[in-house]
Scaffold this active site. Structure first.
Site, PDB file in Angstrom:
ATOM      1  CB  CYS A 154      23.633 -22.248 -13.052  1.00  0.00           C
ATOM      2  SG  CYS A 154      23.675 -20.787 -15.263  1.00  0.00           S
ATOM      3  CG  HIS A 211      27.087 -19.135 -11.138  1.00  0.00           C
ATOM      4  ND1 HIS A 211      27.101 -19.809 -11.674  1.00  0.00           N
ATOM      5  CD2 HIS A 211      26.208 -18.937 -12.260  1.00  0.00           C
ATOM      6  CE1 HIS A 211      26.346 -20.114 -13.002  1.00  0.00           C
ATOM      7  NE2 HIS A 211      26.253 -19.646 -13.575  1.00  0.00           N
ATOM      8  CD  GLU A 240      29.124 -21.220  -8.185  1.00  0.00           C
ATOM      9  OE1 GLU A 240      28.073 -21.171  -8.190  1.00  0.00           O
ATOM     10  OE2 GLU A 240      29.477 -20.974  -9.869  1.00  0.00           O
TER      11      GLU A 240
END
Lengths: 210, 252
Positions: free
Chosen positions: A89, A190, A192
């Site tokens: 990001c 993202h 994650e």
């Protein structure tokens, strides 16, 4: 197997997460943990040597993030790294030359521009949610199904440039969802927070050979 | 293409989820972590946890819950309830929350929106608005609809956008609990007015209501609680139905 051998000869293993205070990193380290990827924090130049892979996370404002990164004194050492580095990001945006967010010069590792979405394209800002990523045949996306969506949340984007683009996405216009130059990689989404595909990508990154 | 998001909302009290949840295979239906994982596995795009006790003393319990959820969950989630200062928000951010939802505190102190956006970025700040139709006007309500304000919904949302809210969670009190569908007229109107994402809430009863809200209003996400918790709508079926109607959804 080959990768593991290589790492052990280097005496370093795992992912170092650059800890420069730009946003929360708990979700990222949790995702690494779920994937059984060894990790630790990078606070000093010496820490950069401890790991085979480096992640630069980041949320929030690009110029604020750049300022914080500069305060760590790690900028030159990061630019000189030869091991795989992944910016996530705002961490990805830091790899570029310049951001319109705060009109700030960044690391300039990859000669690209980070730009503000154009409201006049009839899109909402931030770009928030799951969007389809069109990726090339690339180790980062190994075993990720075509047409997979990843989770994005950002108001600035990295211009599409076929030289550095390894994945693109459409929102208002086509821009880069993932980029690479040499050992430097960046993803705008993202991983994650992108379900199993995101976790796969983190695993793939950790398996890249140094 | 950007997918439309489906968001189950879980009520939390003292770190436990409440309200009837009837997932099979769940040993402990009150465990927010297990429930969150179950919803993620079903294909929910995001989750909202609403802390319905939210007193200062109980904040610690909530932080622990948020940490456990963040450890397990691989999709984004929002925490709402009782957040009134920067310190509250920061603790939640550090515990792994992707976004926070603020409501009453923002009405009492609109500056909070700006402060939160400046500190953590607009993407972190969801403004929750409970609205009720009164004498031809849409009026903002607090405390789950029990407390009326003098704010008109349209102007409050517009102001919140200008202050730095990154997303609006709009609940129609008139439709909430009716299972007769979302308030499409109001949602379409608000959607025209602002340039940040909107989550529609209140009134979901069947799958057609989700199709309708996405087709008629241009909102970005739809939130529901009981239809998911009681298994009246299963997320995989809902996604299929939306896809059949050419609404872009994520296939997990």
């Amino acid at each position: 197997m080959k990768d593991n051998d290589k790492k052990s000869t280097l005496g370093v293993l795992g992912v170092g997460v650059v800890n420069y205070g730009a946003g929360n990193i708990f979700s990222l380290t949790a995702a690494l943990e779920r994937q059984n990827i060894a990790f630790g924090m990078v606070n000093t130049e010496a820490d950069l040597e401890k790991y085979s892979h480096i992640i630069i996370p980041g949320v929030g404002h690009a110029s604020a993030a750049m300022k914080k990164l500069a305060q760590t004194g790690l900028v030159n050492a990061i630019k000189a790294l030869k091991k795989p580095v992944l910016g996530i990001c705002v961490g990805m945006q830091l790899l570029t030359q310049h951001s319109e967010e705060g009109n700030v010069n960044l690391l300039n590792i990859i000669p690209l521009q980070t730009k503000l979405f154009d409201k006049n394209l009839g899109i909402k800002i931030p770009h928030m949610g799951w969007n389809t990523v069109d990726f090339k045949n690339h180790l980062l996306f190994e075993n990720v199904a075509e047409g997979t969506q990843f989770y994005f949340v950002h108001s600035y984007f990295i211009e599409y440039n076929p030289i550095f683009d390894i994945a693109s996405v459409n929102y208002g216009n086509k821009f880069s969802a993932a980029i690479q130059k040499d050992n430097f990689y960046g993803v705008q989404f993202h991983p994650e927070k992108s379900g199993e595909a995101g976790e796969r990508l983190l695993k793939n990154f950790s398996n890249l050979s140094s | 293409m950007l997918s439309k998001r489906i968001i189950p909302c879980l009520d939390v009290k003292d770190g436990r989820t409440v309200k009837g949840i009837n997932f099979v295979d769940l040993r402990d239906a009150g465990d927010p972590v297990a429930l969150a994982a179950q919803y993620a596995a079903q294909g929910a795009d995001e989750l909202v946890f609403l802390d319905i006790t939210a007193t200062h003393e109980r904040r610690k319990t909530m932080i622990e819950m948020v940490k456990s959820v963040a450890r397990q969950l691989n999709i984004p989630f929002t925490i709402g309830g009782g957040i009134s200062e920067i310190a509250d928000a920061e603790a939640l951010l550090n515990a792994g929350a992707d976004k926070i939802s603020i409501n009453s505190a923002a009405v009492k102190n609109p500056q909070l929106i700006e402060d939160l956006a400046k500190n953590f970025g607009v993407q972190f700040v969801v403004l929750a608005v409970d609205t009720k139709h009164i004498n031809g006007k849409n009026i903002v309500h607090l405390n789950g609809g029990r407390l009326i304000t003098e704010l008109e919904t349209e102007s409050w949302i517009k102001r919140a956008e200008d202050l730095g809210a990154g997303e609006i969670l709009l609940t129609s009190m008139d439709h909430d609990g009716t299972k007769q569908g979302f308030d499409c007229n109001l949602l379409a109107k608000i959607n025209q007015m602002i340039n940040i994402p909107i989550i529609a809430s209140g009134g979901a009863g069947k799958m057609e209501h989700f199709t309708e809200v996405f087709q008629k209003t241009g909102v970005d996400a739809a939130l529901a609680a009981s239809v998911f918790h009681y298994g009246e709508i299963l997320i995989p079926n809902l996604k299929q139905e939306l896809k059949r109607n050419n609404i872009p959804v994520r296939n997990p």
